[in-house]
Design an enzyme around this catalytic site. Structure first.
Site, mmCIF file in Angstrom:
data_model
loop_
_atom_site.group_PDB
_atom_site.id
_atom_site.type_symbol
_atom_site.label_atom_id
_atom_site.label_comp_id
_atom_site.label_asym_id
_atom_site.label_seq_id
_atom_site.Cartn_x
_atom_site.Cartn_y
_atom_site.Cartn_z
ATOM 1 N N SER A 182 10.883 4.730 0.452
ATOM 2 C CA SER A 182 10.516 3.307 0.441
ATOM 3 C C SER A 182 9.132 3.034 -0.133
ATOM 4 C CB SER A 182 10.598 2.741 1.867
ATOM 5 O OG SER A 182 9.798 3.504 2.738
ATOM 6 N N THR A 236 4.686 -0.264 -1.943
ATOM 7 C CA THR A 236 6.109 -0.165 -1.594
ATOM 8 C C THR A 236 6.981 -0.034 -2.842
ATOM 9 O OG1 THR A 236 7.827 -1.253 -0.251
ATOM 10 C CG2 THR A 236 6.610 -2.671 -1.747
ATOM 11 N N THR A 269 5.010 -5.991 6.739
ATOM 12 C CA THR A 269 6.159 -5.228 6.266
ATOM 13 C C THR A 269 7.403 -5.942 6.774
ATOM 14 O OG1 THR A 269 7.285 -3.076 6.351
ATOM 15 C CG2 THR A 269 5.892 -3.611 8.222
ATOM 16 N N GLY A 270 8.501 -5.727 6.065
ATOM 17 C CA GLY A 270 9.731 -6.418 6.441
ATOM 18 C C GLY A 270 10.247 -7.249 5.284
ATOM 19 N N ARG A 322 13.181 -8.467 -8.954
ATOM 20 C CA ARG A 322 12.712 -9.017 -7.671
ATOM 21 C C ARG A 322 11.349 -8.413 -7.289
ATOM 22 N NH1 ARG A 322 11.225 -6.862 -2.347
ATOM 23 N NH2 ARG A 322 11.780 -8.415 -0.807
ATOM 24 N N THR A 361 7.434 -0.467 3.854
ATOM 25 C CA THR A 361 6.177 -0.473 3.119
ATOM 26 C C THR A 361 5.092 0.227 3.923
ATOM 27 O OG1 THR A 361 6.799 -2.595 2.222
ATOM 28 C CG2 THR A 361 4.438 -2.149 2.307
HETATM 29 N N1 ASP Z 1 8.054 -6.061 2.446
HETATM 30 C C1 ASP Z 1 8.752 -5.178 1.551
HETATM 31 C C2 ASP Z 1 9.468 -6.014 0.514
HETATM 32 O O1 ASP Z 1 9.944 -7.077 0.842
HETATM 33 C C3 ASP Z 1 9.724 -4.280 2.202
HETATM 34 C C4 ASP Z 1 9.356 -3.780 3.583
HETATM 35 O O2 ASP Z 1 8.224 -3.700 3.955
HETATM 36 O O3 ASP Z 1 10.244 -3.480 4.352
HETATM 37 O O4 ASP Z 1 9.580 -5.555 -0.586
#
Ligand code: ASP
Length: 332
Positions: A87, A210, A243-244, A220, A192
């Protein structure tokens, strides 16, 4: 040599906070003397389990009196270089068309910042982001322009996806075709690394890097390279990272919101909780909508909050090195 008056003040501070034990975060040694620089106890925090190894690297900088900006860059480079990490960095998962596109940003105590997005085939996007910050008049470079800049700066070209990841992507593609499905982003495969550090001078910096959501649409870009969404630092107040699900984090300018809430007097913990609640209030459907914030204030106090359970962060201080489970709003 310390002046007599300075020595007296230091003695008082030392007594007040009990300098016989190692200092913890928040135990700021307030050396507001004449022309001497402020001293503080370093601390570094970062998202998820991969934060432990990253923090250890950042700590080498901090314990030697190095700057927070060097610490966060060196720290997250460890995660970026880990080819088993799916990731972050060049071992990351590709988009639905088989391209690994990387996003990263960095911000220092002077509110200088740099960012790269949709960067392909270059190792260490965080260092490219730092080069954007230090060597250009811009904040953000994307895609082919970012790649060209990185190559001009001497960054290494890498072939992505790496073979194991390419194999996994081909299997996924076949499966989608057989099921006659519209390609779906993978909700399990993300994570991330966002890192925030305070150095011995009390200065704050942050980094975020990330490969984004696995099987995202080609082109994207998430929150992670967006200053104010995936990361924000204001050296007078504090710093935050996220993150998310990037789309949801961008909608509320998440990390900036957390820092502004701290400016209003909320603790890092409450600021992260209020940002999560704001995200919840803006969405009718919370299915798979995991968003997590991590924050530190100017005194070294730390907080976190996430929509769902499962988010944790790595914490490193003089006497502590551990994972901490974040508070959350709801169970999966
Ligand atoms: N925030 C990151 C994204 O949307 C992914 C993650 O942190 O889970 O690319």
């Amino acid at each position: 040599m310390l002046k007599r008056r300075t020595f007296f003040k230091l003695g008082l501070v030392g007594t007040a906070i009990g300098l016989t034990k190692p200092l913890e975060a928040g135990e700021l040694i307030k050396q507001s003397f004449d022309s001497e620089p402020k001293r503080s106890t370093p601390i570094v925090i970062s998202t998820w389990n991969h934060g432990l190894a990253a923090n250890a690297e950042a700590w080498k900088v901090l314990e030697n009196g190095g700057s927070a900006i060097d610490a966060v860059e060196k720290g997250v480079r460890v995660t970026e270089a880990d080819l088993t990490n799916r990731s972050v960095g060049i071992g990351g998962m590709p988009d639905r068309d088989g391209h690994v596109t990387l996003d990263a940003c960095i911000m220092d105590d002077k509110s200088r910042c740099g960012s790269v997005a949709f960067l392909e085939g270059i190792d260490h996007p965080i260092s490219v982001a730092r080069a954007v910050m230090e060597k250009t008049q811009h904040v953000m470079l994307v895609g082919e322009g970012a790649r060209q800049f990185a190559l001009d700066q001497g960054f290494q070209k890498i072939k992505t996806p790496i073979p194991e990841v390419n194999k996994q992507w081909k299997e996924w593609k076949k499966e989608q075709k057989e099921l006659n499905k519209r390609p779906e982003i993978n909700h399990e495969n993300h994570d991330t690394i966002g890192m925030l550090a305070m150095d011995a001078h009390g200065n704050l910096s942050g980094a975020c890097t990330t490969s984004g959501w696995a099987y995202k649409m080609h082109g994207r870009v998430g929150d992670s390279p967006i200053i104010g969404a995936g990361l924000f630092v204001d050296n007078e107040i504090g710093a935050a990272c996220a993150t998310g699900l990037g789309e949801a984090i961008i909608r509320i300018a998440g990390s900036h919101t957390v820092v502004e809430l701290m400016r209003q007097g909320y603790s890092p913990m409450d600021a992260c909780r209020l940002a999560v609640e704001r995200i919840i209030s803006k969405h009718d459907d919370l299915t798979n909508l995991q968003c997590c914030f991590l924050a530190i204030d100017k005194n070294g106090n730390v907080g976190a909050h996430s929509v769902y359970n499962g988010f944790n962060y790595a914490l490193k201080m003089v006497s502590t090195e551990k994972m901490v489970d974040s508070p959350f709003n709801r169970n999966w």
